[in-house]
Write a protein that holds these residues in place. Sequence first.
Motif, mmCIF file in Angstrom:
data_model
loop_
_atom_site.group_PDB
_atom_site.id
_atom_site.type_symbol
_atom_site.label_atom_id
_atom_site.label_comp_id
_atom_site.label_asym_id
_atom_site.label_seq_id
_atom_site.Cartn_x
_atom_site.Cartn_y
_atom_site.Cartn_z
ATOM 1 N N GLU A 1 0.782 0.567 8.358
ATOM 2 C CA GLU A 1 1.831 0.925 7.402
ATOM 3 C C GLU A 1 2.732 2.031 7.959
ATOM 4 O O GLU A 1 3.955 1.975 7.800
ATOM 5 C CB GLU A 1 1.198 1.372 6.088
ATOM 6 C CG GLU A 1 2.174 1.599 4.977
ATOM 7 C CD GLU A 1 2.790 0.318 4.472
ATOM 8 O OE1 GLU A 1 3.911 0.403 3.943
ATOM 9 O OE2 GLU A 1 2.173 -0.744 4.595
ATOM 10 N N ILE B 1 5.106 0.508 10.542
ATOM 11 C CA ILE B 1 6.197 -0.227 9.913
ATOM 12 C C ILE B 1 7.212 0.733 9.293
ATOM 13 O O ILE B 1 8.429 0.523 9.381
ATOM 14 C CB ILE B 1 5.644 -1.207 8.860
ATOM 15 C CG1 ILE B 1 4.823 -2.301 9.511
ATOM 16 C CG2 ILE B 1 6.747 -1.814 8.029
ATOM 17 C CD1 ILE B 1 5.612 -3.228 10.407
ATOM 18 N N TYR C 1 11.132 1.096 10.099
ATOM 19 C CA TYR C 1 12.119 0.985 9.020
ATOM 20 C C TYR C 1 13.100 2.158 9.034
ATOM 21 O O TYR C 1 14.310 1.972 8.925
ATOM 22 C CB TYR C 1 11.407 0.907 7.667
ATOM 23 C CG TYR C 1 12.338 1.030 6.496
ATOM 24 C CD1 TYR C 1 13.201 -0.002 6.172
ATOM 25 C CD2 TYR C 1 12.363 2.185 5.730
ATOM 26 C CE1 TYR C 1 14.066 0.113 5.102
ATOM 27 C CE2 TYR C 1 13.223 2.304 4.669
ATOM 28 C CZ TYR C 1 14.066 1.271 4.354
ATOM 29 O OH TYR C 1 14.934 1.392 3.308
ATOM 30 N N SER D 1 6.380 -5.379 5.238
ATOM 31 C CA SER D 1 5.359 -4.323 5.188
ATOM 32 C C SER D 1 4.711 -4.283 3.821
ATOM 33 O O SER D 1 3.530 -3.979 3.695
ATOM 34 C CB SER D 1 5.968 -2.979 5.557
ATOM 35 O OG SER D 1 6.805 -2.511 4.534
ATOM 36 N N GLU E 1 2.234 -7.040 3.811
ATOM 37 C CA GLU E 1 1.078 -6.653 4.637
ATOM 38 C C GLU E 1 0.188 -5.685 3.884
ATOM 39 O O GLU E 1 -1.035 -5.759 3.957
ATOM 40 C CB GLU E 1 1.574 -6.038 5.947
ATOM 41 C CG GLU E 1 0.494 -5.532 6.860
ATOM 42 C CD GLU E 1 0.301 -4.050 6.751
ATOM 43 O OE1 GLU E 1 -0.843 -3.621 6.975
ATOM 44 O OE2 GLU E 1 1.257 -3.332 6.431
#
Length: 76
Positions: A34, A37, A41, A70, A73
């Motif tokens: 996380e 990602i 971003y 994300s 996910e």
Amino acid sequence: MSYLHLSFYSAFTLSSLGLAFHRTHLISALLCLESMILSIYIALAIWPIQTQSSISTVFTILSILILTFSACEAGT
């Protein structure tokens, strides 16, 4: 290299190192994914502003798409 680029590169690198070292714990691995990602971003959201690009809508759509992936996910 500016401090902004250094912070994004270090956040991504630390997240990937955390993923490599904490693969046995599922929650730790998901948190590392996380954060990887989120660093991607933020980098994609800031990039058109720094380069003063005229195609900022493409980067906006791409960053929203990555944020959507994300979220999927994180939901799995």
